[in-house]
Enzyme design. Structure first.
Site, PDB file in Angstrom:
ATOM      1  N   TRP A 102       0.821  -1.214   0.000  1.00  0.00           N
ATOM      2  CA  TRP A 102       0.000   0.000   0.000  1.00  0.00           C
ATOM      3  C   TRP A 102       0.847   1.252   0.000  1.00  0.00           C
ATOM      4  O   TRP A 102       0.547   2.214  -0.729  1.00  0.00           O
ATOM      5  CB  TRP A 102      -1.017  -0.030   1.139  1.00  0.00           C
ATOM      6  N   ASP A 172      -1.482   6.779   5.880  1.00  0.00           N
ATOM      7  CA  ASP A 172      -2.623   6.012   5.396  1.00  0.00           C
ATOM      8  C   ASP A 172      -3.030   5.055   6.513  1.00  0.00           C
ATOM      9  O   ASP A 172      -2.433   3.999   6.686  1.00  0.00           O
ATOM     10  CB  ASP A 172      -2.228   5.238   4.139  1.00  0.00           C
ATOM     11  N   LYS A 196     -12.585  -0.878   6.689  1.00  0.00           N
ATOM     12  CA  LYS A 196     -11.930  -1.777   7.636  1.00  0.00           C
ATOM     13  C   LYS A 196     -12.557  -1.596   9.020  1.00  0.00           C
ATOM     14  O   LYS A 196     -13.191  -2.488   9.536  1.00  0.00           O
ATOM     15  CB  LYS A 196     -10.434  -1.479   7.712  1.00  0.00           C
TER      16      LYS A 196
END
Lengths: 360, 360
Positions: A102, A172, A196
């Site tokens: 990511w 992030d 999430k």
């Protein structure tokens, strides 16, 4: 199947109590005779949702007053573009700490807008995957900000320390937010896709420090412009209202169980049960050093990968679903976000033990 | 209140049958023991949703094979930026037909990326608001495309004709899509925020002709890049899965009642009931010429604006909600999107007649 434990890495579980409430009031919300998804975002009723959800999130994360909270479109990948376009100002570089898939994806997008200083922060420690301590990260002098991803969902890696820098730190936190206590004041910008620990996919939460506004590039689409979103209180365009409402319900639930401190304790307990079991076994293994094991995503491999398919099939039959690991690392992955109760982790460990006994 | 007729301009009504099904299966979808919003967008189950919804939309709109269908983040305002960044190529201008608030908002965003040729297409006809015929629109030679908004929700204006041009026609169909038959082959790009006739806010549908791909500017955020979205089948990042699923259920419902042709007949019948009543009354008026009256949004004024508040209060008490007009035009607005049954329009007219009798 009536009820399962769902280990999906995202879109992930919603707390069962929240989902049940949402179902009850889906067609007649607040006694209005309509669904919450059928009302104007500018109505008093929805504005009350928006205000309460921000208030609750501020309380849960102890967000200082000099930070704005935005509820946006576009997902974390939208922020991969928004961050450089909002924060670079006159600079043409930023530090990107690359700890996994990511963080690296953020680099690829940032390259459209600047020449990022990319630092590989992965390492091996005691034969396991690990992350270089933040105090040793090679930061550049002319970076507009330092970007990193504190939880890599695919590798199951978590970073808990922060570099010493006077540059804004941008994180992030898609898989970190609300899972453990965070000192917001140490960050310039925090962003998180909702899917999430917050709510349904399609909503993105951004927390941005006041002094970082006003530097946006002219080419930045308005829907990603922090100043516009602050000015319009996240209603520059119609926000994803249903996802926002549901996020607000998740925040209420989190407060009701004792907030982030309690959630962190539960998450640590859940992770301990699973990692302890894996470490006690020769049949399963986890490749991440204990310094950097994720509280949220626990990848594990079977000694004999030929048993992977059977493991997944029998786990599913036992009501333990979405355990297949990401194709990049193979094996299994148990994502144990906030909504996963410890009973789910215990059920997984019991199943793993029984499977091991059968096949060791 | 148990059940109301909801005239909200957006987020608008969802068909009652759809909402009821969504409620029934909210916590246990497809027998999986989880909500549809809790599963991976890359799971077989969700990919089946994605494929079926595209198939159904293609069938409903008779979308030719040389068009791609995208399910995106960002709303129509995201497309206000995406359109110029995807389509300008080497050109630095595009034609923007300005027929109202939304067309004008698209102009403001386009100015970030080019020097739009802005043409005011509003006019007065027989003392009413109207739109210049498309055959008379002043198009420029060097425009990369021609942009317009066929339904202005605030003014209640609809444009049914198209200019003769070999440039790609780009239309913001947020309030038009699926409400009446459209010849997709006449357009280069059609886009629509979902929250009128498709589903919950936060989802955007884009229909783009194949030959228009590949011209994106380097600075375009990937989440808005048509080529990326085509390549990744709208799953470059986690899509708004719940909104997408719900859109798919709306498409199924639309097919079940007979498709867009039948929907158009119903919408024309609904609009006729309301406009005919308004025209027959001296107590109410609509300012739009019959050439350009919207099928979807019917603004109307009371002769005596001092009665506005009472009208709204009594309407609400009668189960007719969200009738307040946009602040730009005042008065009332009845949005009668696909999900509004004719019984709702009839109930509104009955209420209006009774209110008139009481106060005329």
């Amino acid at each position: 199947m009536e009820k399962v434990y769902n280990f999906c890495a995202g879109p992930a579980m919603i707390p069962a109590e929240v989902l049940s409430k949402v179902q009850d009031e889906l067609v007649n919300w607040n006694g209005l005779g309509t669904s919450v998804m059928e009302i104007s975002h500018r109505s008093q009723d929805f504005i009350a949702v928006a205000e309460q959800s921000e208030k609750d999130l501020r309380e849960l994360l102890s967000i200082p007053d000099n930070y704005h909270v935005l509820f946006c479109h576009g997902g974390a990948r939208g922020q991969f573009a928004a961050v450089p376009m909002n924060l670079l100002g006159d600079s043409d570089t930023a530090d990107y700490m690359d700890g996994g898939y990511w963080a690296h994806s953020a680099v690829e997008e940032a390259k459209k807008y600047c020449a990022p200083n990319v630092v590989d922060i992965t390492c091996e420690r005691d034969g396991k995957k690990a992350i270089i301590p933040a105090s040793e990260w090679s930061l550049s002098d002319d970076a507009a900000y330092v970007h990193f991803c504190p939880n890599e969902t695919i590798d199951g890696i978590e970073i808990r320390d922060l570099p010493q820098t006077d540059k804004p730190i941008v994180a992030d936190m898609s898989s970190t937010i609300l899972s453990r206590e965070i000192d917001i004041s140490k960050y310039g910008v925090i962003y998180a896709g909702a899917q999430k620990n917050i709510g349904p996919a399609g909503l993105t939460v951004v927390i941005v420090r006041d002094d970082l506004l006003g530097k946006a590039k002219q080419i930045l689409p308005s829907i990603l412009d922090y100043s516009v979103l602050v000015d319009k209180e996240s209603m520059f365009n119609t926000p994803p209202t249903f996802a926002w409402y549901l996020a607000g319900e998740v925040f209420k639930w989190l407060k009701s169980i004792g907030g982030v401190a309690e959630m962190q304790q539960r998450n640590e307990a859940k992770a301990k049960v699973l990692y302890d079991f894996i470490d006690s076994s020769d049949f399963y293994r986890n490749e991440v050093h204990s310094d950097n094991r994720s509280l949220m995503n626990v990848p594990f491999q079977l000694k004999n990968p030929e048993l992977d398919a059977l493991f997944l099939e029998q786990a599913k039959a036992a009501g333990l679903v979405a355990l297949k690991g990401h194709r990049a690392v193979g094996g299994m992955r148990a994502s144990i976000y906030n909504a996963m109760p410890i009973e789910g982790v215990q059920a997984l460990v019991n199943f793993m033990a029984a499977f091991e006994q059968q096949h060791a």
